[in-house]
Design an enzyme around this catalytic site. Structure first.
Site, PDB file in Angstrom:
ATOM      1  N   SER A 143       0.844  -1.129  -0.138  1.00 53.43           N
ATOM      2  CA  SER A 143      -0.074   0.027   0.001  1.00 53.43           C
ATOM      3  C   SER A 143       0.908   1.312  -0.040  1.00 53.43           C
ATOM      4  CB  SER A 143      -1.022  -0.044   1.270  1.00 53.43           C
ATOM      5  OG  SER A 143      -1.408   1.299   1.469  1.00 53.43           O
ATOM      6  N   TYR A 156      -2.686  -0.736   9.889  1.00 50.27           N
ATOM      7  CA  TYR A 156      -2.625  -1.164   8.684  1.00 50.27           C
ATOM      8  C   TYR A 156      -1.463  -0.660   7.890  1.00 50.27           C
ATOM      9  CZ  TYR A 156      -4.226  -1.164   3.680  1.00 50.27           C
ATOM     10  OH  TYR A 156      -4.158  -1.303   2.483  1.00 50.27           O
TER      11      TYR A 156
END
Length: 253
Positions: A143, A156
């Site tokens: 990400s 995350y």
């Protein structure tokens, strides 16, 4: 690149929707036999139906990447139905939004277990086939938040940053075996997960407003990610390993 994968067997986790679905469809179109792995077996079967309707070969399997036994079983069934695995795309993931001061250990552990430990499980389970073949391709979907940070997503971001470091270490170790390992950190990509976050007001603006601030002036599409993935698993990408291939419209450079 249609047909360039020559019936190689590819496993795509999180393959029932979003980026994973797009990768599964693209690799099948390029000639791979694709195992579509996902928690949601019903949606995975729909992706398989799309692949088969287009003349490809695929198999759907329910899997929880956080559970090693589930992963090993899915890989064994993939070998039984399709053959030895030489391509792995780790796209399964879990997100969450919590103020760090309020973040529970359970939330932290859950996201790290799916995103980072799940990638470990899948790589380790698939690797014997690649080592035996002397050829393999692993693409880990990380990400862009791991590069720039993101408030309320410490768990995350940490998990995806771990995927980037894991990719680099594994690439160095596996290169002599003919196996490349790379990571794609997507930017702002139009997926069901993104739209759900937009509905919950987690971005502070709409998707269209964010797109207007992106250098290429549009939101990303799952196909943008799967196109990069298709190249990284090809023969032509054999000299590319341990790399972070950002696909983000210029949001991170």
């Amino acid at each position: 690149m249609a047909g360039t994968l020559n019936s190689k067997v590819a496993v795509v986790t999180g393959g029932a929707s979003g980026i994973g679905r797009s990768c599964a469809l693209r690799l099948a179109r390029d000639g791979a036999k694709v195992a579509v792995l996902d928690l949601n077996e019903g949606d995975a079967k729909q992706v398989v139906a799309e692949i088969e309707a287009d003349g490809g070969t695929a198999h759907a399997l329910a899997v929880d990447v956080a559970d090693r036994a589930s992963v090993d079983q899915a890989l064994a069934q993939t070998r039984e139905h399709l053959g030895p695995v030489t391509i792995l795309v780790n796209s399964a993931g879990k997100t969450g939004y919590h103020r760090f001061i309020d973040m529970s250990l359970e939330s932290w552990t859950s996201i790290l277990t799916v995103n980072l430990t799940g990638t470990f499980h899948c790589c380790q389970s698939a690797l014997p086939d690649m080592i035996e073949a002397g050829w393999g391709r692993i693409v880990n979907i990380s990400s862009s938040s791991a590069q720039g940070g993101q408030p309320y997503m410490a768990h995350y971001v940490a998990s995806k940053a771990g995927v980037i470091g894991f990719t680099k270490a594994l690439a160095l170790e596996l290169g002599p075996s003919g196996i490349t390992v790379n990571t794609i950190p997507p930017g702002f990509v139009d997926t069901p997960m993104l739209r759900l976050s937009e509905q919950k007001g987690r971005f502070g603006a709409t998707v269209d407003e964010h797109a207007a601030r992106t250098p290429v002036r549009r939101v990303g599409r799952p196909e943008d990610i799967s196109a990069a993935c298709a190249f990284l698993v090809s023969e032509e990408a054999g000299y590319i390993t341990g790399q972070i291939i950002g696909v983000n419209g210029g949001r991170n450079t």
